[in-house]
Design an enzyme around this catalytic site. Structure first.
Site, PDB file in Angstrom:
ATOM      1  N   GLY A  12       0.909  -1.208  -0.106  1.00  0.00           N
ATOM      2  CA  GLY A  12      -0.106  -0.010  -0.019  1.00  0.00           C
ATOM      3  C   GLY A  12       0.892   1.169  -0.009  1.00  0.00           C
ATOM      4  CB  CYS A  13       2.072   3.540  -1.604  1.00  0.00           C
ATOM      5  SG  CYS A  13       2.750   2.105  -1.762  1.00  0.00           S
ATOM      6  CB  ALA A  14       1.397   8.080   0.692  1.00  0.00           C
ATOM      7  NE  ARG A  41      -2.444   6.800   1.490  1.00  0.00           N
ATOM      8  CZ  ARG A  41      -3.782   6.475   1.380  1.00  0.00           C
ATOM      9  NH1 ARG A  41      -4.923   6.989   2.312  1.00  0.00           N
ATOM     10  NH2 ARG A  41      -4.082   5.518   0.602  1.00  0.00           N
ATOM     11  CG  HIS A 182       5.619   5.713  -3.600  1.00  0.00           C
ATOM     12  ND1 HIS A 182       6.310   4.662  -2.992  1.00  0.00           N
ATOM     13  CD2 HIS A 182       4.463   5.234  -4.156  1.00  0.00           C
ATOM     14  CE1 HIS A 182       5.365   3.582  -3.105  1.00  0.00           C
ATOM     15  NE2 HIS A 182       4.075   4.100  -3.695  1.00  0.00           N
TER      16      HIS A 182
END
Lengths: 381, 499, 152
Positions: A12-14, A41, A182
């Site tokens: 998952g990520c930002a 995140r 990211h």
């Protein structure tokens, strides 16, 4: 245990991106603050940035950022680089000591001009030459990984929270007109520097939040067109897919978007016969290029950025404008953290691309990435 | 007369407590395994005639009937088992080839049952088909080379078969099956938005209204085929071979060639219809190319032309040749594929599992960079929606079902299709038996089957976080193998469970 | 008025219409087994499976608009109810069999009920809420219950 790159790891990520559409450059402070706002995140196992416009003095050279596990990998790579390029500058990327950043590889950058004869040897297409060169290093040289290789751009990434990575790479000292960032939340334990985002190819960079359920369909599709997926990551496939659609095949950005986030069949009928036929045909022809599963991505090139959600919007994505700046991020807060009094804030629908181009540019393909060209000399050396 | 060594295969078990002597079983058994004995005033069994088709069992209003295997042990012998001994008796008596119907029933591995599907957990949301659209629509046909024709999408594409579900009813000819079976298949395919294949033997004139959803077959006998039939059809399939009997032609006995069959096939009433083993105008790949283009010319390039081959050892290279010869669809028929009649030894010993053929062909076409240009359909042994999903994940565009469709119509897999006395009215031309398939019921049952599979497929796709079937095509990461050795995993191109 | 129509194209000649008709008109209308095993006399059907080489079908009283059997009945036992169904009132019937002779289709039959002659004909299962039993149990939908004149 297999290192990431040998095995496929979901995460998952930002994501965040900022472009000044007038091409005015600004330091990395804003993008670091923006992504840092979404610390929740990420989990400290990956952070990274892509920056465009940072090497004006070498704007005609390929700026190659490479991670080496050891000096042997560097020697092997240098041998190939020297055979194929004129090296205008070769240096360690300057970094700052940051306590929480550890186990960093040898991080090197080169400013390179391809030797014309080498391009002729492989058919004369410079972009293809560069793309194949980079994929070969990543596939063949153990312990070497090309983080970026475009012109007047670079990727800065590693294992850590993104704000620490920004500090480490001294991004406050770089000035770019387009930044993407990211923060990563991979589900494996030991992070790998090469596994952090952005992923790049030529001038393209991609930061990505999500998991592509269609990964193997997409991978096996792009591999028919001479791409080598060596990293087992969704993001690598996404960037190859866009490179294939936009550069190799020459679809417009709008067409490429309607391939990767294709409209539902039942929605096609409402678009009028011509539009409907073209979209239907695109979907039939490029069935294996549909990106399925939850994602929000920011694709960038020297000309601008494009942010996109999967077609049923299973991941967050917000866009905002203020004056000539366009902001896109996983969360609105990450935009408001760095820009006050926004002119407009909106949540794009699933499959609806948000495009921010430099003034005077009509698509994402850089001038350097269009068709066959023989490289000129670097102006900055 | 010398004594026959043939023993019954089955035992009719009649529960006298429940039998009401209504004679429904007598009326239903075309093999005369049930007989009304005037003197005894009761129904008696002629076990040796029973083929275990269950017609009587299903129709008996008091559940008085059951069919069992006729148990007669031979001396234990791991090599010469009872079946081998009995088959030897049979051939010693008849002097003939052993014939059989339906697909290979031997205990070869069923690779579908060694494949497990993935599902989303945490990192990727599963999708609920009741809330979100999940698309199964599939287009079969030639796709232009994307690099050479980047603007192909702006023009009219080459002809495509649009399937609302990636399932078609595979070739079963009128002659081998009854007209009512054809009526059921044709009506169901039209209602489902899919295609059915009329097999070699043409299309009966009563079914012309269904012709847009009909694939007609051009096989080695060329029965029922002429230019107007080709133009009328929705698609064309050249049949080179069939999974149940690779390398073998077909033989429809004259008894089955009644008036309608003779008119539809364009052959004399009562004459045997022989389909030669090879097409006598195709002795090589370049000949196939000529036939493909003859058919395309005959239909002004407005029809999809597919080529069906049996899965045999060198299938990857053969399929590549077929793609390059201009076929729009390649159909691979695995060794479990059904038939109305095949020599038993061929059916049981020749060919390849469809799973391997599919994996090998899909991979080969990708290595050659031409997979996107041709559609891949597999047939032979698909039993349920999970098999379909696994086939698509291995690389198929769509699948054919034959046996499953016949089972939906009532077939009980007795494997006696070749006798022409199908008690379920499917593989027969005997008028009183043909009436047993009511096309209205047949259509409903076929539609129900495919619709139920459709829903199951959507649930499996949604579970994987995929909302369009094309994103599963060739998505082998969604599969893991259990109980397979390293070589099998390699050929299937999948990882082992736990990897 | 709805009538039972036999579709000869799909009749499988099994005779289940007779079995179920006989059952539903027996003392044990819910069990074929009991109807046939426990009834003092073998239950008798009022629908008849006609079979020939070319066709078969379950046929029963046509409930004619201008019913010769009603006209012929000497006691008025044969009558038409409000729904148009031709019925036989067994209380008034004297088993003269005039109706049997009058019926142009031969669909009224004499039956021996333990030494007692009875006349039997189809009553369209008028006591049941659903379709006539022969229609309900026809395994191939070759008997259908449709409005008169309705095309198939």
């Amino acid at each position: 245990m297999l290192r990431e790159g040998k095995i496929r790891i979901p995460s998952g990520c930002a994501v965040s991106g900022i472009i000044n559409r007038k091409g005015q450059v600004f330091s990395g402070i804003d993008i670091v603050d923006s992504i840092a706002n979404m610390r929740e995140r990420s989990n400290g196992l990956g952070g990274g940035f892509a920056a465009y416009g940072i090497y004006p003095e070498y704007r005609d050279c390929y700026a190659m950022h490479i991670f080496y596990d050891d000096i042997k990998a560097k020697e092997d790579t240098d041998y190939y680089i020297n055979r194929n390029f004129e090296v205008n500058l070769s240096e360690r990327i300057p970094v700052r000591k940051v306590k929480v950043i550890e186990n960093q590889p040898i991080i090197w950058r080169y400013f390179l001009s391809p030797i014309p004869r080498r391009i002729e040897d492989v058919g004369g297409d410079e972009d293809e030459f560069m793309a194949q060169f980079v994929m070969q290093i990543n596939a063949m040289i153990e312990g070497a990984f090309v983080a970026s290789s475009g012109k007047n751009m670079g990727a800065f990434k590693g294992v850590g929270y993104p704000e620490d990575i920004g500090e480490f790479y001294r991004l406050d000292e770089y000035k770019a007109y387009l930044w993407t960032a990211h923060g990563r939340f991979p589900t494996n334990t030991p992070g790998w520097w090469g596994g952090a985002h952005p992923f790049t190819l030529l001038d393209w960079s991609v930061v990505h939040n999500g998991e592509i359920s269609s990964y193997d369909t997409n991978r096996r599709f792009v591999e028919m067109y001479d791409y080598k997926c060596t990293l087992q990551t969704d993001t690598e496939v996404i960037i190859y897919l866009f490179d294939l659609l936009l550069r190799k095949i020459g679809l417009s950005l709008e067409e490429a978007v309607s391939v990767v986030a294709a409209p539902f069949w039942e929605d096609l009928d409402d678009l009028g016969p011509l539009k409907s036929r073209q979209l239907r045909n695109l979907r039939i022809l490029y069935a294996s290029a549909l990106l399925n599963g939850p994602f929000s991505i920011i694709l960038a090139s020297g000309n601008g950025l494009m942010a996109l959600n999967d077609r049923i919007k299973l991941r967050p994505l917000v866009a905002a404008e203020k004056d000539e700046c366009l902001y896109v991020a996983s969360e609105e807060a990450a935009i408001r953290a760095v820009a006050k009094d926004l002119d407009r804030v909106w949540a794009p629908r699933g499959g609806e691309a948000v495009v921010g181009l430099l003034e005077g540019k009509s698509d994402l393909l850089s001038a350097s990435s269009s068709g066959r060209k023989i490289a000129g000399k670097c102006s900055g050396s | 007369m010398a004594i026959s060594l043939k023993l019954p295969e089955f035992l009719v078990v009649r529960d006298k407590e429940r039998c009401i002597e209504c004679q429904v079983c007598v009326n239903q058994c075309a093999n005369e395994a049930h007989i009304w004995d005037q003197d005894l005033e009761q129904v008696v069994s002629n076990d040796v005639a029973c083929v275990n088709c269950h017609r009587c069992v299903v129709y008996c209003p008091t559940r008085a009937l059951r069919i069992e295997e006729w148990k007669q042990d031979f001396k234990k012998n791991a090599n010469w088992d009872g079946i081998s001994i009995k088959q030897t008796y049979l051939q010693a008596e008849s002097g003939g080839t052993l014939l059989i119907g339906m697909g290979n029933d031997k205990a070869y591995p069923i690779y579908w049952d060694h494949l497990l599907l993935n599902a989303s957990q945490v990192t990727n949301p599963s999708i609920d088909p009741l809330r979100e659209p999940i698309e199964l629509r599939t287009y079969l046909g030639r796709k232009p080379d994307l690099l050479k024709n980047p603007s192909a999408f702006r023009e009219e594409l080459p002809p495509q078969l649009q399937l609302e579900v990636p399932v078609m009813f595979s070739a079963m000819s009128f002659g081998s099956v009854s007209l009512n079976t054809h009526r059921s298949l044709a009506a169901a395919a039209s209602e489902l938005g899919i295609y059915w294949n009329a097999g070699e033997g043409g299309l009966h004139e009563d079914l012309f209204s269904y012709s847009p959803k009909t694939i007609v077959q051009v096989a080695s006998g060329r029965f029922g085929i002429n230019a107007s039939m080709l133009k009328r059809a929705g698609g064309i399939e050249i049949k080179i071979g069939q999974g149940a009997k690779p390398g073998i032609g077909g033989h429809l006995p004259g008894e089955k060639v009644e008036e309608d069959v003779s008119r539809t096939r364009r052959i004399p009433y009562g004459s045997d219809a022989i389909s030669p083993a090879p097409h006598h105008d195709i002795y090589s790949i370049e000949d196939l190319r000529q036939l493909i283009y003859s058919l395309k010319e005959a239909t002004a390039y407005e029809r999809v032309v597919g080529v069906k081959v049996a899965a045999v050892h060198n299938i990857a290279a053969i399929a590549s040749g077929i793609a390059r010869a201009g076929a729009d669809i390649i159909v691979l028929d695995g060794f479990r594929g059904g038939t109305g009649a095949a020599p038993l030894r061929i059916r049981d010993n020749v060919g390849l599992p469809a799973e391997f053929a599919l994996a090998a062909v899909d991979q080969r076409l990708r290595e050659e960079g031409i997979r996107n240009e041709v559609s891949l359909v597999i047939a032979g042994g698909i039993r349920n929606s999970a098999d379909i999903i696994k086939a698509i994940a291995l690389g198929a565009d769509a699948i054919y079902i034959g046996t499953a469709a016949l089972i939906a119509l009532g077939c009980h897999m007795c494997q006696k299709c070749y006798t022409g006395k199908c008690n379920w009215g499917i593989a027969t031309q005997q008028p009183d038996l043909v009436r047993r398939v009511n096309p209205k019921i047949g259509r409903e049952r076929l539609v129900n089957l495919v619709r139920s599979w459709e829903h199951e497929m959507k649930e499996m796709l949604g579970g994987m976080g995929i909302n369009a079937i094309e994103s599963l095509r060739g998505n082998r990461l969604m599969l893991r193998g259990v109980g397979l050795n390293a070589k099998e995993l390699e050929i299937l191109g999948i990882k082992a469970a736990g990897e | 008025m709805k009538k039972v129509v036999a579709i000869k194209e799909y009749c499988v000649a099994c005779g289940l219409c007779e079995v179920y008709c006989a059952t539903v008109h027996s003392r044990y209308p819910d069990s074929v087994l009991k109807a046939f095993k426990l009834s003092p006399q073998k239950p008798v059907s009022r629908v008849f499976l006609e079979k020939s080489e070319q066709w078969s079908g379950g046929i029963q009283c046509r409930h004619c608009k201008d019913a010769p059997c009603i006209a012929a009945c000497i006691t008025g036992a044969m009558y038409r109810n409000r729904d148009g169904i031709v019925l036989l009132d067994e209380e008034r019937c004297v088993q003269c069999s005039t109706c049997v002779i009058a019926c142009p289709y031969g669909l009224i039959k004499e039956s021996d009920m333990g030494g007692r002659k009875v006349l039997l004909k189809c009553d369209l299962c008028y006591q049941l809420a659903e379709s006539p039993t022969c229609v309900t149990y026809c395994p191939n939908e070759a008997l259908i219950w449709v409005e008169e004149g309705e095309t198939l």
